[in-house]
Motif scaffolding. Structure first.
Motif, mmCIF file in Angstrom:
data_model
loop_
_atom_site.group_PDB
_atom_site.id
_atom_site.type_symbol
_atom_site.label_atom_id
_atom_site.label_comp_id
_atom_site.label_asym_id
_atom_site.label_seq_id
_atom_site.Cartn_x
_atom_site.Cartn_y
_atom_site.Cartn_z
ATOM 1 N N THR A 127 0.837 -1.190 0.000
ATOM 2 C CA THR A 127 0.000 0.000 0.000
ATOM 3 C C THR A 127 0.873 1.242 0.000
ATOM 4 O OG1 THR A 127 -1.727 -1.137 1.262
ATOM 5 C CG2 THR A 127 -1.818 1.259 1.216
ATOM 6 N N LEU A 128 0.588 2.154 -0.926
ATOM 7 C CA LEU A 128 1.304 3.418 -1.025
ATOM 8 C C LEU A 128 0.335 4.540 -0.695
ATOM 9 C CD1 LEU A 128 3.684 5.268 -1.950
ATOM 10 C CD2 LEU A 128 2.766 5.069 -4.273
ATOM 11 N N GLY A 129 0.692 5.379 0.270
ATOM 12 C CA GLY A 129 -0.144 6.515 0.631
ATOM 13 C C GLY A 129 0.362 7.792 -0.011
ATOM 14 N N ALA A 181 -2.672 7.244 7.213
ATOM 15 C CA ALA A 181 -1.621 6.853 6.281
ATOM 16 C C ALA A 181 -0.524 6.065 6.985
ATOM 17 C CB ALA A 181 -1.032 8.090 5.610
ATOM 18 N N ALA A 182 -0.146 6.507 8.172
ATOM 19 C CA ALA A 182 0.917 5.824 8.913
ATOM 20 C C ALA A 182 0.514 4.412 9.311
ATOM 21 C CB ALA A 182 1.288 6.632 10.159
ATOM 22 N N GLY A 200 5.660 4.010 6.197
ATOM 23 C CA GLY A 200 4.514 4.502 6.930
ATOM 24 C C GLY A 200 4.677 4.426 8.437
ATOM 25 N N ARG A 201 5.216 3.331 8.936
ATOM 26 C CA ARG A 201 5.307 3.165 10.387
ATOM 27 C C ARG A 201 6.300 4.123 11.032
ATOM 28 N NH1 ARG A 201 8.352 -2.722 10.900
ATOM 29 N NH2 ARG A 201 9.942 -2.372 9.289
ATOM 30 N N TYR A 202 7.185 4.713 10.205
ATOM 31 C CA TYR A 202 8.158 5.667 10.736
ATOM 32 C C TYR A 202 7.819 7.108 10.359
ATOM 33 C CZ TYR A 202 10.912 1.402 11.315
ATOM 34 O OH TYR A 202 11.335 0.143 11.664
#
Length: 272
Positions: free
Chosen positions: A44-46, A225-226, A246-248
């Motif tokens: 997945t790309l935000g 998004a994250a 995303g998580r960072y």
């Protein structure tokens, strides 16, 4: 490895050096400049950024939907197809079979004077030549998969008879009818209430896992998004100013614009 196998493990979307200008009355306005993105299959790309930063234009450019006033430079590959080098027939086939576009307001995606059933079945019947009865059976199966409790009744209804949450489920089910590889979700949940939004996001994530879909998700919600995206690309002024995991997102952002967006995010605690 066969050509087909190689294509299945490659990127669902590759954008390189994408420039877009709109030309009107002899003047030109640049809205995208040097945009580069890559979305591997199954990820997945935000796309985040303020209104007018170029997020929706990027999605429409990826499907060659910008119209005659747009001047496009650069390259776009969707599921291995050169979008701007493809002939009209190949482009229609790509849009109909490989990509599902989920827009902000589901009512804009459905003909208000047609019942749900014919609207959902049109792509299978016209593009793949599937008979109408088989297409309706698949539509009923897909509506069940997205949580519509009485799919037979839903197929007989008109869009105005359904709630916003149900309509968004219908649009997702319609997009999945042709077993696409890529979902382009352009603010797909911003028109929904919080509880319905959570249900729809969970549905998209579930379908992604079960079908190994690639998803591009446009949103203004940085926390969303994250939590949802493997990679987040931050857009400003028609450019991608930063791309990070995303998580960072909240911990490692370096670009001043990204940091400004994060600092502008309202919180429940702190001084008001």
């Amino acid at each position: 490895m066969s050509e087909g196998s190689a294509s299945m493990i490659g990127a669902a979307l590759k954008v390189s050096g994408l420039d877009v200008d709109y030309v009107a009355e002899g003047s030109s306005t640049q809205v995208l400049s040097g945009v580069g993105l890559e979305l591997p299959q199954g990820e997945t790309l935000g796309l985040v950024g303020e209104s007018g930063s170029g997020k929706s234009t990027t999605i429409r450019a990826a499907l060659r939907l910008l119209g005659d006033s747009a001047r496009v430079r650069g390259s776009v590959e969707v599921c291995g197809t050169d979008v701007y080098g493809a002939r009209p027939g190949a482009l229609r086939k790509l849009r109909a079979e490989q990509v599902a576009l989920i827009q902000q307001d589901p009512r804009n995606s459905l003909n208000p004077v047609r019942r749900i059933g014919p609207s959902m079945c049109e792509r299978l019947v016209r593009v793949r030549g599937v008979d109408r009865a088989t297409a309706l059976d698949k539509a009923e199966t897909m509506l069940t998969a997205v949580g519509i409790r009485n799919p037979g009744r839903c197929l007989r209804q008109f869009p105005h008879q359904l709630s916003g949450g149900m309509l968004q489920r219908v649009v997702i089910a319609a997009g999945l009818m042709a077993d696409p590889r890529l979902i382009l979700a352009d603010e797909a949940t911003s028109a929904l209430d919080v509880s319905t939004q959570a249900e729809v996001l969970g549905l998209i994530a579930e379908q992604q896992r079960s079908r190994n879909l690639a998803v591009m998700f446009v949103t203004h919600d940085l926390h969303l998004a994250a939590s949802m995206c493997d990679t987040v690309a931050v857009m400003h002024g028609g450019r991608v100013v930063e791309s990070l995991a995303g998580r960072y997102l909240f911990d490692t952002a370096e670009d001043p614009y990204t940091r400004g967006l994060l600092q502008a995010t309202p919180t429940l605690g702190g001084t008001r």
